[in-house]
Enzyme design. Structure first.
Site, PDB file in Angstrom:
ATOM      1  N   GLY A   1    -179.426  23.109  34.891  1.00 38.11           N
ATOM      2  CA  GLY A   1    -179.783  24.163  35.836  1.00 38.11           C
ATOM      3  C   GLY A   1    -178.558  24.620  36.597  1.00 38.11           C
TER       4      GLY A   1
ATOM      5  N   GLU B   1    -178.386  19.775  40.643  1.00 45.65           N
ATOM      6  CA  GLU B   1    -178.962  19.930  41.977  1.00 45.65           C
ATOM      7  C   GLU B   1    -180.419  20.298  41.744  1.00 45.65           C
ATOM      8  OE1 GLU B   1    -180.918  21.116  44.421  1.00 45.65           O
ATOM      9  OE2 GLU B   1    -179.738  22.843  45.055  1.00 45.65           O
TER      10      GLU B   1
ATOM     11  N   GLU C   1    -185.110  21.359  27.462  1.00 44.25           N
ATOM     12  CA  GLU C   1    -185.858  20.639  26.436  1.00 44.25           C
ATOM     13  C   GLU C   1    -185.822  21.352  25.078  1.00 44.25           C
ATOM     14  OE1 GLU C   1    -187.382  19.654  30.493  1.00 44.25           O
ATOM     15  OE2 GLU C   1    -186.871  21.509  29.423  1.00 44.25           O
TER      16      GLU C   1
ATOM     17  N   GLU D   1    -191.145  21.555  42.478  1.00 40.56           N
ATOM     18  CA  GLU D   1    -190.562  22.293  41.343  1.00 40.56           C
ATOM     19  C   GLU D   1    -190.384  21.440  40.092  1.00 40.56           C
ATOM     20  OE1 GLU D   1    -188.102  25.965  43.376  1.00 40.56           O
ATOM     21  OE2 GLU D   1    -186.977  24.172  42.841  1.00 40.56           O
TER      22      GLU D   1
ATOM     23  N   HIS E   1    -181.001  24.007  53.617  1.00 37.97           N
ATOM     24  CA  HIS E   1    -182.012  24.987  53.189  1.00 37.97           C
ATOM     25  C   HIS E   1    -183.327  24.308  52.821  1.00 37.97           C
ATOM     26  CE1 HIS E   1    -180.856  23.813  49.084  1.00 37.97           C
ATOM     27  NE2 HIS E   1    -181.915  24.460  48.640  1.00 37.97           N
TER      28      HIS E   1
ATOM     29  N   HIS F   1    -179.432  32.099  45.416  1.00 35.60           N
ATOM     30  CA  HIS F   1    -178.137  31.449  45.177  1.00 35.60           C
ATOM     31  C   HIS F   1    -177.244  31.562  46.409  1.00 35.60           C
ATOM     32  CE1 HIS F   1    -178.915  30.497  41.016  1.00 35.60           C
ATOM     33  NE2 HIS F   1    -179.520  31.675  40.922  1.00 35.60           N
TER      34      HIS F   1
ATOM     35  N   ARG G   1    -175.329  20.711  51.420  1.00 36.02           N
ATOM     36  CA  ARG G   1    -175.624  20.595  49.990  1.00 36.02           C
ATOM     37  C   ARG G   1    -174.379  20.780  49.134  1.00 36.02           C
ATOM     38  NH1 ARG G   1    -175.575  24.648  46.236  1.00 36.02           N
ATOM     39  NH2 ARG G   1    -176.996  24.507  44.457  1.00 36.02           N
TER      40      ARG G   1
END
Length: 333
Positions: free
Chosen positions: A53, A121, A104, A130, A271, A20, A29
């Site tokens: 997320g 993001e 979900e 991912e 990143h 993080h 970003r």
């Protein structure tokens, strides 16, 4: 529901503070998202926002600051508990509600039926590593109003030919040859993409080519597996050793202040860096020569969050016969 090994490792990685710190410290970003959230009142003010997320809750809090009436963040990893305290610490609990679990499998708070904005993001290396976009698509289809927006609304994947002599380092290490290491790195590079930041002015020696556009407003999970042709043209005499991939991210659907940011080699480092796919053999190219081929991207057979990439390529000289087509398999694990 029991998580797969791939999911468990994925969510556990986002419980660590270091990842993080890396993401929040990425100004391209984070300021890209901040610009969208704070500069588009017609989309945010008085609206209901869903963050998929949400991590530390940074985008949720930005949305609240932008005037959103209600903000919901969904987070599966253990950073959820810290995010709850962060929201409370910043006095935003009356607007922001966090929900623990997989997108979900959870339900939204009882006072939230549909949302005006889905934000996330979700991007990974080579954009789709991912497979987090799957969850965003699920949330979009289940909870977003028909006139809502999914942000970012579009991402583009690009590719270009690159010149690079980083392996040359091992030819003379303080006067000593280390060819054994050079050879092992070279062998690995022909099937494992390298994630590094390259200087476009030094390393990109061809035109760039749009490989794929991902429309986050309308795409399906099936659209994330594809074959994409490419053609890049040499802009100078150079030895091309690989193909370089990056992505651009757009917030420009119905916006008061349309914006975008790039993860490419001609802009400040992020990143995500870039993904480099080294060719089995270098290609000597003159101005006007082409590399043509196809990129086939699919989910990894052993872990759906990883990628398998087949790259077909051939050298098409401006003058003379084209080379045989080469097939190379790469894994993003």
């Amino acid at each position: 529901e029991k998580m797969s090994g791939g999911d468990k490792g994925y969510f556990n990685s986002y419980a660590r503070f270091g990842i993080h710190h890396e993401m929040l410290s990425d100004k391209v970003r984070t300021e890209g998202y901040q610009r969208f959230l704070l500069n588009n009142p017609s989309l945010l003010k008085g609206k209901t926002v869903l963050d998929i997320g949400c991590g530390t809750g940074i985008l949720c809090m930005m949305a609240a600051k932008a005037g959103a009436k209600r903000v919901v963040g969904i987070e599966m990893s253990d950073i959820f508990f810290d995010a709850q305290r962060i929201v409370e610490e910043n006095g935003l609990s009356s607007v922001v509600t966090l929900v623990r679990g997989k997108c979900e499998e959870v339900a939204l708070p009882s006072d939230v039926d549909k949302v005006d904005v889905v934000i996330s993001e979700w991007m990974g290396y080579m954009l789709l590593y991912e497979s987090m976009l799957d969850s965003v698509i699920y949330a979009r289809d289940k909870w977003m109003r028909p006139d809502g927006v999914c942000m970012p609304n579009k991402c583009t994947m690009l590719i270009a030919g690159m010149a690079d002599d980083r392996l040359g380092f091992w030819d003379d290490v303080y006067g000593f040859k280390m060819r054994t290491i050079k050879d092992k790195i070279a062998r690995s590079a022909h099937h494992d993409p390298a994630v590094e930041h390259f200087d476009g002015s030094k390393h990109v020696v061809t035109s760039s080519c749009l490989l794929r556009t991902v429309d986050c407003q309308t795409c399906s999970v099936a659209d994330l597996v594809f074959d994409a042709p490419f053609e890049v043209v040499a802009e100078k005499q150079a030895t091309v050793v690989g193909l370089l991939n990056w992505f651009d991210t757009y917030f420009d659907l119905g916006c008061d202040d349309p914006s975008m940011f790039s993860t490419g080699p001609f802009t400040p480092e992020t990143h995500w860096k870039q993904s480099a796919f080294y060719l089995n053999s270098p290609v000597e190219m003159a101005p006007g020569d082409k590399l043509e081929g196809m990129v086939r991207l699919s989910r990894h057979s052993k872990n759906h969050r990883h990628l398998e990439i087949l790259i077909e390529w051939e050298h098409v000289p401006k003058e003379g016969a084209r080379s045989n087509r080469v097939f190379q398999n790469f894994e993003f694990c």
